[in-house]
Design an enzyme around this catalytic site. Structure first.
Site, PDB file in Angstrom:
ATOM      1  N   GLU A  87      -3.017  -4.591  -3.309  1.00 11.30           N
ATOM      2  CA  GLU A  87      -3.514  -5.515  -4.342  1.00 11.30           C
ATOM      3  C   GLU A  87      -3.549  -4.827  -5.708  1.00 11.30           C
ATOM      4  O   GLU A  87      -3.186  -5.408  -6.732  1.00 11.30           O
ATOM      5  CB  GLU A  87      -4.931  -5.983  -4.000  1.00 11.30           C
ATOM      6  CG  GLU A  87      -5.053  -6.759  -2.707  1.00 11.30           C
ATOM      7  CD  GLU A  87      -5.358  -5.872  -1.512  1.00 11.30           C
ATOM      8  OE1 GLU A  87      -4.769  -4.778  -1.399  1.00 11.30           O
ATOM      9  OE2 GLU A  87      -6.179  -6.289  -0.689  1.00 11.30           O
TER      10      GLU A  87
ATOM     11  N   ASN B  31       0.829  -1.208   0.000  1.00 11.31           N
ATOM     12  CA  ASN B  31       0.000   0.000   0.000  1.00 11.31           C
ATOM     13  C   ASN B  31       0.865   1.261   0.000  1.00 11.31           C
ATOM     14  O   ASN B  31       1.926   1.309   0.626  1.00 11.31           O
ATOM     15  CB  ASN B  31      -1.009   0.005   1.155  1.00 11.31           C
ATOM     16  CG  ASN B  31      -0.419  -0.233   2.519  1.00 11.31           C
ATOM     17  OD1 ASN B  31       0.571  -0.930   2.669  1.00 11.31           O
ATOM     18  ND2 ASN B  31      -1.024   0.364   3.532  1.00 11.31           N
TER      19      ASN B  31
ATOM     20  N   CYS C 223     -10.214  -4.959  -0.087  1.00  6.21           N
ATOM     21  CA  CYS C 223     -11.334  -4.014  -0.019  1.00  6.21           C
ATOM     22  C   CYS C 223     -12.212  -4.158  -1.269  1.00  6.21           C
ATOM     23  O   CYS C 223     -11.845  -4.816  -2.253  1.00  6.21           O
ATOM     24  CB  CYS C 223     -10.820  -2.583   0.117  1.00  6.21           C
ATOM     25  SG  CYS C 223     -10.277  -1.850  -1.443  1.00  6.21           S
TER      26      CYS C 223
ATOM     27  N   CYS D  25     -10.625  -3.145  -4.662  1.00  8.35           N
ATOM     28  CA  CYS D  25      -9.674  -4.140  -5.177  1.00  8.35           C
ATOM     29  C   CYS D  25     -10.408  -5.370  -5.704  1.00  8.35           C
ATOM     30  O   CYS D  25     -10.009  -5.944  -6.732  1.00  8.35           O
ATOM     31  CB  CYS D  25      -8.681  -4.527  -4.083  1.00  8.35           C
ATOM     32  SG  CYS D  25      -7.528  -3.187  -3.714  1.00  8.35           S
TER      33      CYS D  25
ATOM     34  N   GLU E 160       0.294   5.208   0.717  1.00 11.09           N
ATOM     35  CA  GLU E 160      -0.652   6.211   1.234  1.00 11.09           C
ATOM     36  C   GLU E 160      -0.267   7.607   0.760  1.00 11.09           C
ATOM     37  O   GLU E 160       0.785   7.833   0.155  1.00 11.09           O
ATOM     38  CB  GLU E 160      -0.704   6.117   2.762  1.00 11.09           C
ATOM     39  CG  GLU E 160      -1.194   4.743   3.198  1.00 11.09           C
ATOM     40  CD  GLU E 160      -1.428   4.620   4.691  1.00 11.09           C
ATOM     41  OE1 GLU E 160      -0.916   5.453   5.472  1.00 11.09           O
ATOM     42  OE2 GLU E 160      -2.136   3.664   5.072  1.00 11.09           O
TER      43      GLU E 160
ATOM     44  N   CYS F  75      -4.138   0.702  -2.671  1.00  7.75           N
ATOM     45  CA  CYS F  75      -3.963  -0.566  -1.949  1.00  7.75           C
ATOM     46  C   CYS F  75      -2.882  -1.436  -2.589  1.00  7.75           C
ATOM     47  O   CYS F  75      -2.606  -1.341  -3.793  1.00  7.75           O
ATOM     48  CB  CYS F  75      -5.259  -1.360  -1.953  1.00  7.75           C
ATOM     49  SG  CYS F  75      -6.603  -0.637  -1.011  1.00  7.75           S
TER      50      CYS F  75
HETATM   51  N1  THU Z   1      -5.328  -1.426   2.307  1.00  7.57           N
HETATM   52  C1  THU Z   1      -4.787  -2.214   1.328  1.00  7.57           C
HETATM   53  O1  THU Z   1      -3.639  -2.006   0.904  1.00  7.57           O
HETATM   54  N2  THU Z   1      -5.539  -3.224   0.835  1.00  7.57           N
HETATM   55  C2  THU Z   1      -6.827  -3.499   1.221  1.00  7.57           C
HETATM   56  O2  THU Z   1      -7.500  -4.300   0.597  1.00  7.57           O
HETATM   57  C3  THU Z   1      -7.376  -2.812   2.387  1.00  7.57           C
HETATM   58  C4  THU Z   1      -6.664  -1.576   2.811  1.00  7.57           C
HETATM   59  C5  THU Z   1      -4.529  -0.316   2.844  1.00  7.57           C
HETATM   60  C6  THU Z   1      -5.024   1.046   2.466  1.00  7.57           C
HETATM   61  C7  THU Z   1      -4.473   1.893   3.584  1.00  7.57           C
HETATM   62  O3  THU Z   1      -3.162   2.295   3.246  1.00  7.57           O
HETATM   63  C8  THU Z   1      -4.388   0.957   4.776  1.00  7.57           C
HETATM   64  O4  THU Z   1      -4.551  -0.355   4.252  1.00  7.57           O
HETATM   65  C9  THU Z   1      -5.434   1.202   5.834  1.00  7.57           C
HETATM   66  O5  THU Z   1      -6.694   1.222   5.281  1.00  7.57           O
END
Ligand code: THU
Length: 138
Positions: A59, A46, A94, A97, A48, A57
């Site tokens: 994925e 991920n 999520c 994704c 941010e 994300c």
């Molecule tokens: N996140 C992912 O990388 N993949 C997911 O499917 C769920 C959430 C990340 C996004 C964010 O940087 C952190 O998790 C908290 O939500």
């Protein structure tokens, strides 16, 4: 086994990728390891952003790296996530994704591996939107 690669190896690659996550806001590091039809594995973590909505994300980064490399078919993805020092728990993808996976993967075949369980995409997204008539293939 997910074809040539043992599932435990794919999960290990996801955990390794999570270490490089850029997650200064949530502290939640996610890693993904995507097994493409070619047999190659593409990892992602991920990333941010101070403008939270610009976050991507793990994925999707794995998928977009694979697509950019020319891959168009996919077999499985391992996803792990957590805060450093905490006990690992399952980190399901999520909804955004899952929708990206639905675009490129057969929901009945594509396998999603979490730390302690696994299921095909169809179990996570049983009535996913798609522009072909396989929508709702549970
Ligand atoms: N996140 C992912 O990388 N993949 C997911 O499917 C769920 C959430 C990340 C996004 C964010 O940087 C952190 O998790 C908290 O939500």
């Amino acid at each position: 086994m997910t074809h040539e690669i043992p599932e435990s190896d794919l999960l290990r690659m996801a955990r390794d990728a999570a270490r490089d996550a850029y997650a200064p806001y949530s502290g939640f590091r996610v890693g993904a390891a995507l097994l493409a039809g070619s047999g190659k594995v593409y990892t992602g973590f991920n990333v941010e952003n101070a403008s939270y909505g610009a976050t991507c994300c793990a994925e999707r980064i794995a998928f977009y790296r694979a697509l950019a490399a020319g891959e168009r078919t996919f077999r499985a993805i391992a996803v792990t996530g957590g805060r450093p020092g905490e006990t690992e728990t399952d980190c399901p993808p999520c909804g955004i994704c899952l929708q990206v996976m639905r675009e490129f993967c057969d929901p009945g075949q594509f396998l999603i591996l979490l730390a302690s369980r696994k299921a095909p995409l169809a179990a996570f997204l049983p009535f996913g939107f798609s522009l072909d008539d396989s929508t709702g293939s549970v």
